[in-house]
Design a protein around this motif. Structure first.
Motif, short mmCIF file in Angstrom:
data_model
loop_
_atom_site.label_atom_id
_atom_site.label_comp_id
_atom_site.label_asym_id
_atom_site.label_seq_id
_atom_site.Cartn_x
_atom_site.Cartn_y
_atom_site.Cartn_z
N PRO A 272 5.81 38.32 97.89
CA PRO A 272 7.15 37.89 97.44
C PRO A 272 7.30 38.02 95.93
O PRO A 272 6.32 38.00 95.18
CB PRO A 272 7.21 36.42 97.89
N SER A 273 8.54 38.12 95.51
CA SER A 273 8.81 38.25 94.08
C SER A 273 8.85 36.89 93.38
O SER A 273 8.68 36.82 92.16
CB SER A 273 10.14 38.97 93.86
N GLY A 274 9.11 35.83 94.14
CA GLY A 274 9.22 34.51 93.53
C GLY A 274 10.58 34.23 92.95
O GLY A 274 10.82 33.12 92.45
N MET A 275 11.51 35.20 93.02
CA MET A 275 12.85 34.99 92.51
C MET A 275 13.71 34.25 93.53
O MET A 275 13.45 34.30 94.73
CB MET A 275 13.48 36.33 92.12
N LYS A 276 14.74 33.62 93.08
CA LYS A 276 15.49 32.65 93.88
C LYS A 276 16.08 33.27 95.14
O LYS A 276 15.97 32.71 96.23
CB LYS A 276 16.58 32.03 93.02
N ASP A 277 16.73 34.40 95.03
CA ASP A 277 17.48 34.97 96.15
C ASP A 277 16.66 35.93 97.01
O ASP A 277 17.18 36.49 97.98
CB ASP A 277 18.72 35.70 95.63
N ASP A 279 13.49 37.21 99.56
CA ASP A 279 12.77 36.67 100.72
C ASP A 279 11.38 36.20 100.33
O ASP A 279 10.71 36.83 99.50
CB ASP A 279 12.67 37.71 101.83
N LYS A 280 10.95 35.11 100.95
CA LYS A 280 9.62 34.58 100.70
C LYS A 280 8.63 34.97 101.79
O LYS A 280 7.43 34.73 101.66
CB LYS A 280 9.66 33.05 100.58
N SER A 281 9.11 35.57 102.86
CA SER A 281 8.26 35.98 103.96
C SER A 281 8.95 37.07 104.76
O SER A 281 10.11 37.42 104.48
CB SER A 281 7.91 34.78 104.86
N SER A 282 8.26 37.59 105.76
CA SER A 282 8.81 38.64 106.62
C SER A 282 8.69 38.20 108.07
O SER A 282 7.60 38.29 108.66
CB SER A 282 8.06 39.96 106.39
N PRO A 283 9.78 37.71 108.67
CA PRO A 283 9.73 37.30 110.08
C PRO A 283 9.33 38.43 111.02
O PRO A 283 8.61 38.21 112.00
CB PRO A 283 11.15 36.81 110.36
N GLY A 294 -3.52 39.62 114.68
CA GLY A 294 -4.03 39.86 113.34
C GLY A 294 -3.91 38.65 112.44
O GLY A 294 -3.66 37.52 112.88
N VAL A 295 -4.07 38.88 111.15
CA VAL A 295 -3.97 37.84 110.12
C VAL A 295 -2.73 38.11 109.28
O VAL A 295 -2.49 39.24 108.84
CB VAL A 295 -5.22 37.83 109.21
N TYR A 296 -1.92 37.08 109.08
CA TYR A 296 -0.72 37.21 108.25
C TYR A 296 -0.84 36.28 107.05
O TYR A 296 -1.28 35.14 107.17
CB TYR A 296 0.54 36.86 109.04
N LEU A 297 -0.43 36.79 105.90
CA LEU A 297 -0.48 36.00 104.68
C LEU A 297 0.68 36.37 103.78
O LEU A 297 0.92 37.55 103.51
CB LEU A 297 -1.80 36.23 103.93
N SER A 298 1.41 35.36 103.34
CA SER A 298 2.41 35.54 102.30
C SER A 298 1.77 35.12 100.99
O SER A 298 1.43 33.94 100.80
CB SER A 298 3.66 34.71 102.60
#
Length: 389
Positions: A272-277, A279-283, A294-298
Motif C-alpha cells: 500500500p501507498s499509505g495515502m488517504k484515498d 487502497d490498503k489491501s486487495s480483496p 497460500g500466504v497473504y500479507l499487506s
C-alpha cells in the motif's frame, strides 16, 4: 540402501506490478515526504518506489535460487495493458528454451567457482536475473509511456481511444505465469501434462497403452504428492501495488481455480501507498490466496517499506516453501472479503444486475452493452426483466 536427503526442486513464478501510473504517483509522494523529513534530519518513511520493490524482489529471488541448485525461477511483469515474461527472456543468453531444458545458459553467473556440487543457483543465473529483470521493467515502462503519448495525441486530434483501464493486468500476468509453470512442469514430467498422474512419467517404453490409461501399478495407491517425488514443486508470488481491476475478477478467479487444480500455491503481497484515498489491501488477491492455500500479507506502511525493510518482510513471509510453513508463524487469512462487487464501480452490492453471458455483476443496469463481454442489453417486455444477450 541410502535414503536421499535432498528436497525436491521448487519452481517460483514471481509476478511484479510495474504499472507506470501507480508508481509515478508514489514517486511524487515519496519525493515530497523525503524533502519534508530531510529538513528535520529524519530518514525516509516511504512509500516504497518501484526501484525499492524490484530490489527487494531480486534479493528474494537470489535467496530462493540459493536454496537449491535445481530451483527454477520465472519473473512476469505487468502494466496497465501488457504482461510479459521478463526472466528468462525469449532469446539470447539464458533464454527460456535453455531454462526449460534444465540449464541457465549463462555460464554459472550465479554460482561459486569450483567443481562438484558447490554451485549455487545452477538453473538461475543471478547476474542475468538482475540485468533482465531491470531491463524488462524499463522496457515495459517505456512501452507504456509511448502508448500514453499516442493516446494523448489521438485525443488532441479528435479521435479518442477507449478509456484506459485502471490498475495492473494482474489477471493476465497470473495466467501467463501459470502457463509458464505448466511448460516447465511438462518438461520435468517426461513430456506429460502437469495435470496428469505422475506415475505416467515413470512408465517403461514397453508398458504400452495400459500405462497411458493409468491402470494398476504401485503408483495408483500412493498419494499425488508422493508420486511427484523429485519433480518440480510449483508456486507463485504476486506483488501488487495497484488497486484491483474489477473487470478482471472473472479471469482472476479462473486463474485461482486453475492453480488449485494443478496444485500451484499462490502467495500474495500487497504494497500500500499509505495515502488517504488509496487502497490498503486487495480483496481479489486475498480470495486467490485463500483458494490456493497460500500466504497473504499487506505490507505495513512507513519505514517497513524502505531501507531494506521490505526485503526482510518478503524473505520472512514468502521465502519458506509451502511444505514447512505449517511449522512457522506466518501471516494467516482470517477475514477474507467475499462480498460481491460491482464490476464497473468496485462497490459492494447486495442486489445487482448479472450478465447472463459472462456473469459479470453490476450495481446499475448497463445502458447499451455489458462493459465486460460486450453483450447487448435487451428488454423484452415491460413485465419481464431486462436481460443481457
Amino acid at each position: 540402501m541410502a535414503v536421499p536427503t535432498s528436497s525436491p526442486p521448487n519452481l517460483l513464478a514471481l509476478v511484479l506490478d510495474a504499472t507506470t501510473s501507480t508508481w509515478s504517483h508514489r514517486d511524487l509522494a515519496r519525493t515530497a515526504k523525503d524533502k519534508a523529513l530531510a529538513s528535520k534530519n529524519k530518514p525516509s518513511a516511504g512509500p516504497a518506489t518501484l526501484d525499492d520493490v524490484v530490489t527487494s524482489a531480486l534479493a528474494l529471488s537470489a535467496s530462493f535460487a540459493c536454496l537449491g541448485r535445481d530451483n527454477v525461477l520465472v519473473v512476469v511483469a505487468a502494466t496497465e495493458e501488457e504482461a510479459c515474461v521478463i526472466y528468462p527472456r525469449k532469446g539470447g543468453e539464458g533464454n527460456m528454451e535453455q531454462a526449460v531444458m534444465g540449464g541457465s545458459g549463462g555460464g554459472g553467473g550465479g554460482g561459486a567457482e569450483g567443481g562438484g556440487g558447490g554451485e549455487r543457483g545452477e538453473r538461475v543465473d543471478l547476474g542475468l536475473l538482475n540485468d533482465y529483470v531491470r531491463l524488462g521493467v524499463a522496457e515495459l515502462a517505456n512501452r507504456a509511456a509511448a502508448k500514453a503519448e499516442v493516446r494523448a495525441e489521438r485525443e488532441r486530434s479528435g479521435d479518442p481511444m477507449p478509456p484506459l483501464k485502471k490498475g495492473a493486468a494482474i489477471a493476465a500476468a497470473l495466467s501467463l505465469a501459470l502457463c509458464t509453470i505448466n511448460r516447465f512442469m511438462v518438461a520435468s514430467h517426461a513430456g506429460v501434462s502437469a495435470l496428469a498422474d505422475a506415475s505416467m512419467a515413470r512408465r517403461r517404453d514397453d508398458e504400452g497403452i495400459l500405462a497411458l490409461m493409468g491402470g494398476g501399478g504401485d503408483g495408483a495407491s500412493s498419494s499425488r504428492d508422493a508420486s511427484r517425488s523429485g519433480l518440480l514443486r510449483p508456486r507463485a508470488l504476486v506483488i501488487q501495488a495497484s488497486p484491483d481491476r474489477t473487470s478482471d475478477y472473472n479471469a482472476l478467479m479462473n486463474c485461482a481455480f486453475a492453480a488449485n487444480k494443478s496444485e500451484v500455491v499462490v502467495d500474495g503481497c500487497f504494497v500500500p501507498s499509505g495515502m488517504k484515498d488509496d487502497d490498503k489491501s486487495s480483496p481479489f488477491l486475498q480470495q486467490v490466496v485463500d483458494q490456493t492455500g497460500g500466504v497473504y500479507l499487506s505490507v505495513p506502511g512507513g519505514a517497513a517499506q524502505v531501507g531494506g525493510a521490505l526485503t526482510e518482510v518478503l524473505m520472512t513471509a514468502f521465502l519458506p516453501p509451502p511444505g514447512i510453513r505449517g511449522s512457522m508463524n506466518l501471516p494467516r487469512l482470517h477475514d477474507v472479503d467475499f462480498r460481491a462487487r460491482c464490476f464497473e464501480t468496485g462497490e459492494s452490492v447486495d442486489v445487482a444486475q448479472i450478465c447472463n453471458q459472462c456473469l459479470s455483476i453490476f450495481k446499475e443496469r448497463p445502458k447499451e452493452s455489458c462493459p465486460t463481454c460486450g453483450a447487448r442489453v435487451r428488454t423484452r417486455t415491460k413485465n419481464k426483466k431486462t436481460k443481457l444477450n
